[in-house]
Design an enzyme around this catalytic site. Structure first.
Site, PDB file in Angstrom:
ATOM      1  N   SER A  99      38.722 101.606 -67.992  1.00  0.00           N
ATOM      2  CA  SER A  99      38.587 102.702 -66.843  1.00  0.00           C
ATOM      3  C   SER A  99      37.401 103.173 -66.734  1.00  0.00           C
ATOM      4  O   SER A  99      37.656 103.343 -65.793  1.00  0.00           O
ATOM      5  CB  SER A  99      39.485 103.579 -66.905  1.00  0.00           C
ATOM      6  OG  SER A  99      41.239 103.560 -67.209  1.00  0.00           O
ATOM      7  N   ARG A 118      34.568 111.767 -64.326  1.00  0.00           N
ATOM      8  CA  ARG A 118      36.038 112.203 -64.827  1.00  0.00           C
ATOM      9  C   ARG A 118      37.098 112.500 -62.957  1.00  0.00           C
ATOM     10  O   ARG A 118      38.392 112.635 -63.257  1.00  0.00           O
ATOM     11  CB  ARG A 118      35.675 113.783 -65.204  1.00  0.00           C
ATOM     12  CG  ARG A 118      35.332 113.888 -66.146  1.00  0.00           C
ATOM     13  CD  ARG A 118      36.781 113.276 -67.138  1.00  0.00           C
ATOM     14  NE  ARG A 118      36.322 113.741 -69.094  1.00  0.00           N
ATOM     15  CZ  ARG A 118      37.070 113.518 -69.944  1.00  0.00           C
ATOM     16  NH1 ARG A 118      37.985 113.703 -69.856  1.00  0.00           N
ATOM     17  NH2 ARG A 118      36.634 113.573 -70.524  1.00  0.00           N
ATOM     18  N   HIS A 149      38.308 109.309 -62.078  1.00  0.00           N
ATOM     19  CA  HIS A 149      39.187 108.285 -62.932  1.00  0.00           C
ATOM     20  C   HIS A 149      40.580 109.222 -62.805  1.00  0.00           C
ATOM     21  O   HIS A 149      41.425 108.786 -63.427  1.00  0.00           O
ATOM     22  CB  HIS A 149      38.316 108.836 -64.707  1.00  0.00           C
ATOM     23  CG  HIS A 149      39.745 108.785 -65.439  1.00  0.00           C
ATOM     24  ND1 HIS A 149      40.302 108.572 -66.269  1.00  0.00           N
ATOM     25  CD2 HIS A 149      40.035 107.331 -66.252  1.00  0.00           C
ATOM     26  CE1 HIS A 149      41.487 108.354 -67.071  1.00  0.00           C
ATOM     27  NE2 HIS A 149      40.922 106.873 -67.014  1.00  0.00           N
TER      28      HIS A 149
END
Length: 508
Positions: free
Chosen positions: A312, A335, A338
């Site tokens: 990922s 972050r 994601h």
């Protein structure tokens, strides 16, 4: 060809009295791919008697046995030498074998052992690192604090390398509380060491990955290893205890993977564990057996959390253009991407100069974290909060409901009023309600103490865009991180806080 013939899975327990049912010891055995039994044992002595019986029968019938136990086999780098005087796992096991007592009634001295080690092995570390005991025990354990010390991990690591991969795994230092593993690791190591010292068994047993070097040498008839059942999706029957479902599932998954030549992957060294780190893992820290790379029945997909996180983040780094962001904002951006799956969100990130520095400094100073809704609070990874940061959310308080009616505003807005005395120096995380962000700005205008950082990411079609633009246009001198437009949400807001608290160094 399968590596093993049998698969024994043990859900250990730290209970200090005989106990059956939930949160007690459960053991499952598969022979080939057939589930033989799932049993519930009241004490650790009964469990080890069963383990010895299975080992003896496996040796007598020439069946190779894999045995997995759900407690830690090692400690973070440097701890072994402090505990035992030697930087290797064997010395720690021998030390615990000598220090820990555990009788047939399940009564152990793990709290006393933790206090002794704090005083003798960790005298250079203030207040720790072992901590936690039942509050009703008072000051019964010299050297063992009832709550987490604030400075226990200045000279040693709190987590092993493997726990930076499997982030939900508990700390090996917390002795009391829900789901803790510190005490059961102590008793577990003691009992496994007794197998290694048994003259009839010791020549047939290898401890993974210490003695097997991951899957380099699986020649022994019995291989015992550390497992973590929580990484497996569990299908629990209507009347089945969760612990029973977990041992049954893990035994079946491993046996089915091995039947399809997939178990070698589970026991292999992770691809990104480099030479130096691998040496530490094999010498003293240990590792957790991975889930199969491919599901053995049904749909074909990656099941190993570490591999999912790795791919990922690699995808985000490959596809997102982060060149316009300063280096400290790039981890936040990764972050955020994601958390929502949208690469283009990077174009909407707005922030003030020094926002990341202000937020991380506040967290390190123990600042409280004020959340607009419970979903934000639950999305924050508590293990990253190393400085006793309190997570505050007042939306469900009865006083908030009453105040919202009096104010003729939302509960999210009223919750900011309820918590206004905590605003000074806090990190405020808003991921749902535009009214909470509007009200926060109003409170600051009215003279409330300023937070250290505002993470402003409310989501929606009414007020979300406008509240964030109000923050960006005039943050009242407060550092901020926001996402422009209608996009936002609890996951994105908590992901931003997680980036500030823990970064990307261990995955999620």
């Amino acid at each position: 060809m399968a590596l093993f013939d049998r698969y024994l899975i043990v859900d250990w327990s730290a209970a200090n009295a005989p106990k059956m049912g939930k949160d007690s010891i459960w053991v499952a055995l598969c022979d080939g791919t057939e589930l033989q039994w799932v049993r519930n044992l009241a004490t650790r002595f009964e469990a080890m008697a069963l383990v010895r019986e299975v080992i003896a029968d496996s040796l007598a019938t020439r069946k190779r046995l894999f045995a997995g136990f759900d407690f830690a086999f090692g400690y973070p780098q440097g701890v072994a030498e402090r505990i035992s005087g030697a930087a290797d796992w064997q010395s720690v096991w021998e030390r615990f074998s000598a220090l820990v007592s555990d009788n047939a009634d399940n009564q152990s001295n793990t709290y006393e052992t933790a206090g002794i080690l704090n005083q003798t092995a960790f005298d250079g570390v203030v207040d720790g690192p072992f901590w936690g005991h039942p509050h009703q025990h008072g000051e019964r354990y010299p050297g063992l604090a009832p709550t987490k010390p604030s400075h226990a991990f200045g000279m040693i690591r709190e987590f092993r390398r493997v726990e930076r991969v499997y982030k939900s795994a508990k700390s090996l230092w917390q002795m009391a509380g829900a789901g803790v593993v510190a005490a059961q690791s102590m008793t577990g190591i003691k009992h496994l060491q007794s197998l290694r010292e048994d003259m009839a068994l010791k020549d047939h047993i290898a401890v993974w990955p210490f003695e097997t070097k991951f899957n380099d040498d699986l020649s022994k008839s019995v291989v015992i290893a550390e497992i973590y059942p929580s990484i497996f999706p569990i299908e629990q029957g209507d009347d089945e205890v969760k612990d029973a479902a977990q041992v049954r599932t893990v035994a079946q998954v491993f046996s089915q993977a091995d039947a399809q030549d997939g178990f070698a992957y589970c026991l292999s060294c992770p691809e990104d564990l480099n030479g130096a780190d691998r040496a530490v893992v094999e010498r003293e820290e240990g590792w957790i057996v991975r889930a199969p790379k491919v599901q053995t029945t049904g749909l074909d997909y990656i099941r190993d959390p570490a591999e999912i996180y790795k791919q990922s983040f690699a995808t985000v780094m490959r596809e997102a253009n982060l060149s316009s962001l300063p280096s400290d904002m790039r981890e936040v951006a990764v972050r955020l991407i994601h958390s929502c799956g949208m690469i283009d969100v990077v174009d909407d990130i707005a922030f003030s100069t020094g926002a990341v520095k202000a937020g991380t400094a506040a967290l390190k100073n123990g600042a409280p974290i004020i959340c607009d809704v419970e979903m934000v609070r639950h999305g924050i990874i508590k293990r990253h909060l190393m400085h006793d940061n309190k997570l505050l959310c007042a939306i469900a308080d009865e006083a908030t409901r009453t105040l919202a009616g009096d104010m003729q505003n939302t509960r999210s807005a009223a919750a900011m009023d309820i918590l206004k005395d905590h605003l000074g120096g806090a990190v405020v995380v808003i991921g749902n309600a535009p009214t909470a962000l509007f009200r926060l700005l109003e409170l600051i205008d009215d003279g409330a103490e300023k937070p250290a950082l505002i993470i402003g990411m409310p989501v929606g079609f009414v007020g979300a865009l406008e509240s964030k633009e109000a923050l960006i246009a005039d943050s009242r001198g407060v550092p901020y991180i926001a996402v422009r437009g209608r996009r936002g949400g609890s996951a994105m807001a908590s992901a931003t806080l997680n980036a500030l608290a823990g970064g990307l160094k261990g995955g999620l």
